[in-house]
Design a protein around this motif. Sequence first.
Motif, PDB file in Angstrom:
ATOM      1  N   VAL A   1       0.846  -1.192   0.000  1.00  0.00           N
ATOM      2  CA  VAL A   1       0.000   0.000   0.000  1.00  0.00           C
ATOM      3  C   VAL A   1       0.882   1.243   0.000  1.00  0.00           C
ATOM      4  CG1 VAL A   1      -1.727   1.317   1.292  1.00  0.00           C
ATOM      5  CG2 VAL A   1      -1.906  -1.167   1.148  1.00  0.00           C
ATOM      6  N   ALA A   2       1.949   1.200   0.763  1.00  0.00           N
ATOM      7  CA  ALA A   2       2.914   2.302   0.803  1.00  0.00           C
ATOM      8  C   ALA A   2       4.298   1.718   1.008  1.00  0.00           C
ATOM      9  CB  ALA A   2       2.572   3.285   1.917  1.00  0.00           C
ATOM     10  N   VAL A   3       5.305   2.397   0.473  1.00  0.00           N
ATOM     11  CA  VAL A   3       6.678   1.934   0.615  1.00  0.00           C
ATOM     12  C   VAL A   3       7.601   3.151   0.587  1.00  0.00           C
ATOM     13  CG1 VAL A   3       7.007   1.607  -1.877  1.00  0.00           C
ATOM     14  CG2 VAL A   3       8.397   0.288  -0.271  1.00  0.00           C
ATOM     15  N   SER A   4       8.688   3.085   1.326  1.00  0.00           N
ATOM     16  CA  SER A   4       9.644   4.193   1.351  1.00  0.00           C
ATOM     17  C   SER A   4      10.891   3.814   0.567  1.00  0.00           C
ATOM     18  CB  SER A   4      10.012   4.552   2.792  1.00  0.00           C
ATOM     19  OG  SER A   4      10.663   3.466   3.430  1.00  0.00           O
ATOM     20  N   LYS A   5      11.647   4.815   0.170  1.00  0.00           N
ATOM     21  CA  LYS A   5      12.830   4.577  -0.645  1.00  0.00           C
ATOM     22  C   LYS A   5      13.932   3.843   0.109  1.00  0.00           C
ATOM     23  CE  LYS A   5      12.003   8.592  -3.608  1.00  0.00           C
ATOM     24  NZ  LYS A   5      12.505   9.920  -4.059  1.00  0.00           N
ATOM     25  N   ASP A   6      13.828   3.814   1.448  1.00  0.00           N
ATOM     26  CA  ASP A   6      14.812   3.059   2.220  1.00  0.00           C
ATOM     27  C   ASP A   6      14.352   1.623   2.504  1.00  0.00           C
ATOM     28  OD1 ASP A   6      12.791   3.632   3.950  1.00  0.00           O
ATOM     29  OD2 ASP A   6      14.047   4.521   5.509  1.00  0.00           O
ATOM     30  N   GLY A   7      13.230   1.200   1.865  1.00  0.00           N
ATOM     31  CA  GLY A   7      12.838  -0.207   1.908  1.00  0.00           C
ATOM     32  C   GLY A   7      11.760  -0.575   2.905  1.00  0.00           C
ATOM     33  N   ARG A   8      11.208   0.367   3.631  1.00  0.00           N
ATOM     34  CA  ARG A   8      10.154   0.033   4.589  1.00  0.00           C
ATOM     35  C   ARG A   8       8.822  -0.081   3.839  1.00  0.00           C
ATOM     36  NH1 ARG A   8      12.692   0.607   9.414  1.00  0.00           N
ATOM     37  NH2 ARG A   8      14.369   2.180   9.505  1.00  0.00           N
TER      38      ARG A   8
ATOM     39  N   TYR B   1       8.828  -8.143  12.775  1.00  0.00           N
ATOM     40  CA  TYR B   1       8.216  -9.094  11.852  1.00  0.00           C
ATOM     41  C   TYR B   1       7.871  -8.465  10.504  1.00  0.00           C
ATOM     42  CZ  TYR B   1       4.193  -6.855  14.096  1.00  0.00           C
ATOM     43  OH  TYR B   1       3.311  -5.940  14.615  1.00  0.00           O
ATOM     44  N   ASP B   2       8.063  -7.140  10.349  1.00  0.00           N
ATOM     45  CA  ASP B   2       7.778  -6.469   9.085  1.00  0.00           C
ATOM     46  C   ASP B   2       8.859  -6.781   8.053  1.00  0.00           C
ATOM     47  OD1 ASP B   2       5.321  -5.034   9.572  1.00  0.00           O
ATOM     48  OD2 ASP B   2       6.470  -3.815  11.004  1.00  0.00           O
ATOM     49  N   VAL B   3       8.439  -7.109   6.841  1.00  0.00           N
ATOM     50  CA  VAL B   3       9.370  -7.489   5.766  1.00  0.00           C
ATOM     51  C   VAL B   3       9.780  -6.261   4.967  1.00  0.00           C
ATOM     52  CG1 VAL B   3       9.693  -8.918   3.718  1.00  0.00           C
ATOM     53  CG2 VAL B   3       8.297  -9.767   5.623  1.00  0.00           C
ATOM     54  N   PRO B   4      11.077  -5.944   4.897  1.00  0.00           N
ATOM     55  CA  PRO B   4      11.542  -4.840   4.051  1.00  0.00           C
ATOM     56  C   PRO B   4      11.751  -5.313   2.611  1.00  0.00           C
ATOM     57  CG  PRO B   4      13.375  -5.733   5.277  1.00  0.00           C
ATOM     58  CD  PRO B   4      12.178  -6.534   5.693  1.00  0.00           C
ATOM     59  N   VAL B   5      11.970  -4.379   1.704  1.00  0.00           N
ATOM     60  CA  VAL B   5      12.164  -4.722   0.293  1.00  0.00           C
ATOM     61  C   VAL B   5      13.537  -4.248  -0.174  1.00  0.00           C
ATOM     62  CG1 VAL B   5       9.692  -4.590  -0.144  1.00  0.00           C
ATOM     63  CG2 VAL B   5      11.110  -2.573  -0.543  1.00  0.00           C
ATOM     64  N   ASP B   6      13.982  -4.846  -1.285  1.00  0.00           N
ATOM     65  CA  ASP B   6      15.274  -4.486  -1.883  1.00  0.00           C
ATOM     66  C   ASP B   6      15.118  -3.630  -3.139  1.00  0.00           C
ATOM     67  OD1 ASP B   6      16.785  -6.094  -0.010  1.00  0.00           O
ATOM     68  OD2 ASP B   6      16.042  -7.839  -1.084  1.00  0.00           O
ATOM     69  N   TYR B   7      14.015  -3.852  -3.860  1.00  0.00           N
ATOM     70  CA  TYR B   7      13.761  -3.095  -5.087  1.00  0.00           C
ATOM     71  C   TYR B   7      12.310  -2.615  -5.091  1.00  0.00           C
ATOM     72  CZ  TYR B   7      18.121  -4.843  -7.145  1.00  0.00           C
ATOM     73  OH  TYR B   7      19.444  -5.137  -7.402  1.00  0.00           O
ATOM     74  N   ILE B   8      12.090  -1.414  -5.635  1.00  0.00           N
ATOM     75  CA  ILE B   8      10.752  -0.846  -5.801  1.00  0.00           C
ATOM     76  C   ILE B   8      10.564  -0.555  -7.288  1.00  0.00           C
ATOM     77  CG2 ILE B   8       9.178   1.011  -5.159  1.00  0.00           C
ATOM     78  CD1 ILE B   8      11.006   1.468  -2.682  1.00  0.00           C
ATOM     79  N   LEU B   9       9.558  -1.192  -7.892  1.00  0.00           N
ATOM     80  CA  LEU B   9       9.292  -1.006  -9.317  1.00  0.00           C
ATOM     81  C   LEU B   9       7.992  -0.236  -9.487  1.00  0.00           C
ATOM     82  CD1 LEU B   9      10.112  -4.574 -10.721  1.00  0.00           C
ATOM     83  CD2 LEU B   9      11.670  -2.686 -10.205  1.00  0.00           C
TER      84      LEU B   9
END
Length: 444
Positions: free
Chosen positions: A146-153, A202-210
């Motif tokens: 739903v929302a994501v930040s540039k630092d992966g949250r 327990y929150d999963v961060p991301v490595d790439y945002i497309l």
Amino acid sequence: MSESQAQMEPLQPDETKFTIRKKVWAHMSKNKLAVFPKPYGRIPNFQGAEEAAARLLDLGPFRDAKAIEVNPDKPLAPARALVLAQHKELYVPFPRLQECLMKKLQMDEKLDVKMVVSRWGIEHTGTKIDMKEEGIAIDLLVLGSVAVSKDGRRIGKGAGFADLEFGIFKELKAITDETVVVTIVHDSQVFDELPAKLFQKYDVPVDYILTPTRTIKVEEKLPRPEGIFWHELTKGQLKGRKVLLELREKHEKEGRDVTLKVPNPDDPPNRFPLFRRRFDFKRRQNRSYYQNRTMKDQIQNDNGQKDGALRRVVKFKDSKSDNTQENLENIPPQNKIKKKKKKPHIDYSLRVSNIQKNVRVRDFKMALREKGIKPNNITWKGSRGYCYLHYAKTNQKVEKDSEAINGVIEMIQDLKINSNVEKNLNVKVMEPITRIETVDVTAV
């Protein structure tokens, strides 16, 4: 910052995950960035999802991956189709973990790829993968947000299933800390930063945002969940989820602490109440009860009826109170409960069988219209391979064995629904069905 994000309301210091979700959903809906279905309470589907998914082809981790897991959210359907088109192994978590851990999808010669990667395809064509399956190694995860930040949250829809699935995969050693996590979102869903205090272990961060316009690589990796945190789960979250129950039983035998969390009713809401969507239709039906609660003082009778009796007073107009009757007359017509329309009488029905499961009711209706066939109602059981066409006689001289009925049967038997359907339809005259759920034949 994109133009669409510049119009979004800025985040306040006291923001929660829940309020951030509401801002994103409202912004996407107001600016018509979301496409069907409505974004509220889910991972929003958005314009440009295909373009965003196509950016996977430019990622080295995607090209090198052999097995990829893509979540079942609607905006990720193009990504699932792309994985199959690139001849890679595709795994999709089963929605809400109710039936199994995940399903493995494969190309089917009889079905279009869009059908295979749809919600229907996941449930009906995938191969079940359960806890006992061994040797599964997932190289890449694709999640919705739903929302994501540039630092992966990353913030999901609030149900927590993506985090649970990640923890289960980690417990089964299907993924490692090096497994790449990608999220596909609209540009308006990307924030420069999200409050770090909102995120838990327990929150999963991301490595790439497309997004449809850009690929963002997270420079500094955030810590990953180590597995399942039982003390963060409640008994209600485990109910009906065989995968979690089996994993908890396994951990308990291994001597691990599997004590569950006791929910605190005083905790502020942090998740969108998904269950309320099921009652929206009832709310609209009973508008006089839900929208006229402010009229309770005017509608009370001489005996001092309580607010709980308001719905009963509005519904039954033969109340003995004169004051109540006068006030009921002042209620706007659109706010009064409407009586259900009586279903039309059915004289006979035609049972049409041998329908392929990939045929949709709208295609069937269009094929009927082209032949000039106009039943009064349709009972659709396409997933089971049959349906009923219901007729009410307009002329008492028309009998079941008349030429008119035989002509309709012949036309249906020769009906060509679409180019992918090869089977001929079978038609049989049936006796009237007294209790049915019908589909309006005029609706497409």
